[in-house]
Design an enzyme around this catalytic site. Sequence first.
Site, PDB file in Angstrom:
ATOM      1  N   ASN A  55      51.039  37.957  75.061  1.00  0.00           N
ATOM      2  CA  ASN A  55      52.041  37.538  74.086  1.00  0.00           C
ATOM      3  C   ASN A  55      53.401  37.530  74.791  1.00  0.00           C
ATOM      4  O   ASN A  55      53.476  37.743  76.000  1.00  0.00           O
ATOM      5  CB  ASN A  55      52.046  38.526  72.907  1.00  0.00           C
ATOM      6  CG  ASN A  55      52.461  37.858  71.599  1.00  0.00           C
ATOM      7  OD1 ASN A  55      53.478  37.155  71.550  1.00  0.00           O
ATOM      8  ND2 ASN A  55      51.701  38.067  70.553  1.00  0.00           N
ATOM      9  N   CYS A  59      52.643  41.024  68.991  1.00  0.00           N
ATOM     10  CA  CYS A  59      53.976  40.479  68.723  1.00  0.00           C
ATOM     11  C   CYS A  59      54.994  41.605  68.910  1.00  0.00           C
ATOM     12  O   CYS A  59      54.863  42.658  68.277  1.00  0.00           O
ATOM     13  CB  CYS A  59      54.048  39.929  67.300  1.00  0.00           C
ATOM     14  SG  CYS A  59      55.708  39.390  66.874  1.00  0.00           S
ATOM     15  N   GLY A 111      52.226  27.089  74.879  1.00  0.00           N
ATOM     16  CA  GLY A 111      53.130  27.338  73.760  1.00  0.00           C
ATOM     17  C   GLY A 111      54.509  26.750  73.936  1.00  0.00           C
ATOM     18  O   GLY A 111      54.762  25.589  73.592  1.00  0.00           O
ATOM     19  N   GLY A 139      50.889  32.181  78.629  1.00  0.00           N
ATOM     20  CA  GLY A 139      52.200  32.596  79.125  1.00  0.00           C
ATOM     21  C   GLY A 139      52.703  31.681  80.223  1.00  0.00           C
ATOM     22  O   GLY A 139      52.188  31.694  81.336  1.00  0.00           O
ATOM     23  N   ALA A 148      62.733  35.479  68.124  1.00  0.00           N
ATOM     24  CA  ALA A 148      62.342  36.473  67.123  1.00  0.00           C
ATOM     25  C   ALA A 148      62.299  35.719  65.810  1.00  0.00           C
ATOM     26  O   ALA A 148      63.271  35.671  65.058  1.00  0.00           O
ATOM     27  CB  ALA A 148      63.334  37.628  67.069  1.00  0.00           C
ATOM     28  N   LYS A 177      49.402  29.623  63.622  1.00  0.00           N
ATOM     29  CA  LYS A 177      50.439  30.652  63.497  1.00  0.00           C
ATOM     30  C   LYS A 177      49.758  31.928  62.997  1.00  0.00           C
ATOM     31  O   LYS A 177      48.776  31.856  62.255  1.00  0.00           O
ATOM     32  CB  LYS A 177      51.475  30.164  62.469  1.00  0.00           C
ATOM     33  CG  LYS A 177      52.552  31.169  62.115  1.00  0.00           C
ATOM     34  CD  LYS A 177      53.589  31.285  63.197  1.00  0.00           C
ATOM     35  CE  LYS A 177      54.533  32.464  62.973  1.00  0.00           C
ATOM     36  NZ  LYS A 177      55.326  32.786  64.162  1.00  0.00           N
ATOM     37  N   SER A 178      50.254  33.097  63.361  1.00  0.00           N
ATOM     38  CA  SER A 178      49.667  34.330  62.822  1.00  0.00           C
ATOM     39  C   SER A 178      49.891  34.383  61.315  1.00  0.00           C
ATOM     40  O   SER A 178      51.016  34.205  60.831  1.00  0.00           O
ATOM     41  CB  SER A 178      50.299  35.554  63.478  1.00  0.00           C
ATOM     42  OG  SER A 178      49.931  35.617  64.829  1.00  0.00           O
TER      43      SER A 178
END
Length: 308
Positions: free
Chosen positions: A195, A133, A268, A246, A77, A51-52
């Site tokens: 992203n 992001c 993802g 993606g 979000a 995770k960032s």
Amino acid sequence: MSIDDKNYNLSVELDKIHLRNPTMLASGILGISQSIFERLYNENIGAVVTKSISVDPMKGYPNPTVIPLGCGSYLNAVGLSNPGLHAFSKELSQNKNIPIIISLVGSSEKEFSKMVKVFDSLNILGYEINLSCPHVSKMGMEVGDDPEAVSKIVSTVRMNTNKPISVKVGVGSVDVVELSRIAIDAGANMITAINTLRAMSIDVETMMPILSNRIGGLSGSAIKPIGIRCVYEISKKLQVPVIGCGGVSSWQDVIEYMIAGASAVQIGSVLGSRGPRIFNKITQDLKKYVEKKRVANISEIIGIAHRY
Ligand SMILES: Cc1cc2nc3c(=O)[nH]c(=O)nc-3n(C[C@H](O)[C@H](O)[C@H](O)COP(=O)(O)O)c2cc1C
């Protein structure tokens, strides 16, 4: 000939990083606990992107934060919720052999250098800098849309580490190839593309945006052709490894990204419905593909689309 025959090899090289196969976990999906990283490694994953992580812990947005849109696509979000630098470095401190790339997010060079100084002593492969992001102010894409800030942040991270750095780009107001070039000129070794894309969904009964943050990022199947286009354009112009991301949910998607120019491919959203086992399934299917095509090493297919 058996598909386990050593002649058919799935390993790939990303700058100084050697991966046993090209599959990677995309940042933000299951990416904050060492026990999950171990589970993913046992499912044959090539590498994990966390995770960032930001300097201070972030709570993220209230629910709803993730909406399934059908047909394998999602809107989210989450708001970069993460435990912060110190708690996360403690979490990873026991890591020995899991190939981990830490995703970093922040607003200034200072924040990035603070994180790299702590994380650099851990047993990790390198970093992915999240400059894409699309739904958190003063971070991610708001930084990625400012070429000067991108250059400063990447060169600061470069000055503080010898480990490989990937910069994660997205579809914002700066052309994705131009942004990638700025990142490489500042010292990045590779590019991750893409992203989520800035998007929105409205409930027609309540007449309100569904996400608490109103605007979020589109991921999953709907964005795959955009990811493929970005990987193709970046790898055509720049001589660095590109990591595709993606809308990947099958071995065919991994191969498509590699033919477009990706040296590795992140997965993802599909984990929400298929779970970690998808990595084992995809790598077994990739083995069958390289055997069928009689490709000694999967890296031979990288960028084949550029030949035509
Ligand atoms: C719930 C969720 C959280 C995410 N969090 C992050 C994050 O922290 N950092 C980041 O760089 N990307 C984040 N992403 C973007 C993914 O890493 C990936 O780039 C994007 O979802 C496209 O891949 P996919 O279609 O396979 O999901 C997130 C995506 C989702 C769906």
